[in-house]
Write a protein that holds these residues in place. Structure first.
Motif, PDB file in Angstrom:
ATOM      1  N   CYS A 129      -4.907 -10.412  55.037  1.00 19.85           N
ATOM      2  CA  CYS A 129      -3.904  -9.705  54.739  1.00 19.85           C
ATOM      3  C   CYS A 129      -3.722  -8.757  53.903  1.00 19.85           C
ATOM      4  O   CYS A 129      -3.487  -9.001  52.764  1.00 19.85           O
ATOM      5  N   TYR A 158       7.319 -18.809  60.851  1.00 20.56           N
ATOM      6  CA  TYR A 158       7.172 -18.657  59.349  1.00 20.56           C
ATOM      7  C   TYR A 158       8.807 -19.004  58.748  1.00 20.56           C
ATOM      8  O   TYR A 158       9.779 -19.149  59.312  1.00 20.56           O
ATOM      9  N   SER A 159       8.538 -19.527  57.518  1.00 20.02           N
ATOM     10  CA  SER A 159       9.812 -19.923  56.836  1.00 20.02           C
ATOM     11  C   SER A 159      10.497 -18.994  56.455  1.00 20.02           C
ATOM     12  O   SER A 159      10.108 -17.810  56.266  1.00 20.02           O
ATOM     13  N   SER A 213      -1.106 -10.676  59.518  1.00 23.07           N
ATOM     14  CA  SER A 213      -0.557 -11.895  59.169  1.00 23.07           C
ATOM     15  C   SER A 213      -1.113 -13.066  60.099  1.00 23.07           C
ATOM     16  O   SER A 213      -0.491 -12.938  61.236  1.00 23.07           O
ATOM     17  N   TRP A 222       9.636 -12.862  51.525  1.00 23.58           N
ATOM     18  CA  TRP A 222       8.450 -12.134  50.774  1.00 23.58           C
ATOM     19  C   TRP A 222       8.430 -10.929  51.686  1.00 23.58           C
ATOM     20  O   TRP A 222       8.221  -9.801  51.088  1.00 23.58           O
ATOM     21  N   TRP A 223       8.219 -11.015  52.948  1.00 21.55           N
ATOM     22  CA  TRP A 223       8.048  -9.700  54.020  1.00 21.55           C
ATOM     23  C   TRP A 223       9.099  -8.836  53.732  1.00 21.55           C
ATOM     24  O   TRP A 223       8.925  -7.504  53.838  1.00 21.55           O
ATOM     25  N   ARG A 242      -2.407 -21.926  60.044  1.00 23.94           N
ATOM     26  CA  ARG A 242      -3.570 -21.767  59.188  1.00 23.94           C
ATOM     27  C   ARG A 242      -4.850 -22.121  60.080  1.00 23.94           C
ATOM     28  O   ARG A 242      -5.907 -21.675  59.842  1.00 23.94           O
ATOM     29  N   ASN A 282      11.882 -15.613  64.430  1.00 21.32           N
ATOM     30  CA  ASN A 282      11.518 -15.003  63.392  1.00 21.32           C
ATOM     31  C   ASN A 282      11.692 -13.437  63.164  1.00 21.32           C
ATOM     32  O   ASN A 282      12.361 -12.897  62.163  1.00 21.32           O
ATOM     33  N   ASN A 305      11.339 -18.476  53.269  1.00 21.59           N
ATOM     34  CA  ASN A 305      10.558 -17.882  52.244  1.00 21.59           C
ATOM     35  C   ASN A 305       9.711 -17.051  52.394  1.00 21.59           C
ATOM     36  O   ASN A 305       9.598 -15.869  51.906  1.00 21.59           O
ATOM     37  N   ASP A 306       9.124 -17.204  53.553  1.00 21.03           N
ATOM     38  CA  ASP A 306       7.951 -16.181  54.074  1.00 21.03           C
ATOM     39  C   ASP A 306       8.615 -14.922  54.573  1.00 21.03           C
ATOM     40  O   ASP A 306       8.025 -13.803  54.026  1.00 21.03           O
ATOM     41  N   PRO A 321       1.993 -18.002  61.064  1.00 22.30           N
ATOM     42  CA  PRO A 321       1.467 -18.872  60.108  1.00 22.30           C
ATOM     43  C   PRO A 321       0.599 -20.083  59.890  1.00 22.30           C
ATOM     44  O   PRO A 321       0.157 -20.562  59.002  1.00 22.30           O
TER      45      PRO A 321
END
Length: 241
Positions: A169, A195-196, A163, A202-203, A187, A232, A198-199, A185
């Protein structure tokens, strides 16, 4: 099955005030790390492979149940691109033996200049004994194809899931365990950003899916800047439970 969450490395000056108090000596930092996490990925081994005595010391010093993943030396992965690996494999085996029940995964990160050479990769995988579990991180884009996944599956080696900025990914599990490197994260830059939630949720869902498949999961955060990796990893650890 177990989930192991930690960071890539444990000794950074900019983690003072995040993981350990200001003014703590570098040799004391590991003691603070093991109070919060039960695994770590050693990255300094890429630049200078540790001595046999160092592995013996970690075996003694690390607490029961702690697991150490180690990054393979760049002499093997970048200078020679796995060519004639026998000498390095023998050296790694001796050190891995001394680590005993504290050993986790050997990370083999290949050079971005190393284009696919399946005969060379297969020869390397054939020489690695079964008791040395390995994951391979491919940085050249041409490696991320079915032929690579099949070869890794044949030898029980894990495809390293990445990631990070401009890295593919691909959620592919090729071994009884899954190995994930969280490079940040941002870009535009590797190893940047935080990482948020929400991120991380997801993981967490992906981890639960791998667990349901009977996979052991290793996740290491490499976005060390500003202590983001520590925060994180701690957050994901709480989420996963």
């Amino acid at each position: 099955m177990n989930v192991h969450i930690g960071t890539s490395g444990w000794s950074y000056d900019h983690w003072q005030g995040v993981l350990y108090p200001y003014g703590v000596a570098p040799w004391q930092r590991l003691g603070y790390y093991v109070q919060q996490f039960q695994t770590v990925e050693l990255n300094s081994s890429f630049y200078k492979w540790p001595t046999l005595a160092a592995f013996k010391s970690w075996q003694r010093r690390l607490p029961q149940g702690f697991l150490l993943s180690v990054k393979a030396p760049r002499g093997l992965t970048h200078a020679k691109c796995l060519y004639a690996p026998e000498q390095w494999i023998n050296r790694i085996k001796m050190c891995w033996h001394e680590l005993g029940d504290k050993r986790a995964i050997l990370l083999v990160q290949l050079s971005p200049n190393f284009a696919p050479d399946y005969k060379r990769l297969q020869y390397f995988l054939q020489l690695v004994p079964d008791w040395v579990r390995i994951t391979v991180e491919f940085r050249h884009p041409a490696w991320h194809v079915e032929a690579t996944f099949r070869l890794l599956e044949q030898y029980g080696a894990a495809y390293c899931i990445m990631s990070g900025a401009h890295l593919p990914c691909i959620l592919r599990a090729t071994a009884p365990f899954v190995y994930v490197r969280m490079h940040g994260p941002d870009r535009q830059h590797l190893y940047g950003g935080s990482y948020s939630d929400n991120d991380l949720h997801w993981w967490k869902s992906r981890i639960k899916e791998w667990q349901a498949q009977g996979k052991e999961v290793y996740v290491y955060f490499n976005n060390d800047g500003g202590g983001n990796a520590v925060r994180n990893a701690a957050t994901l650890q709480r989420m996963v439970g």
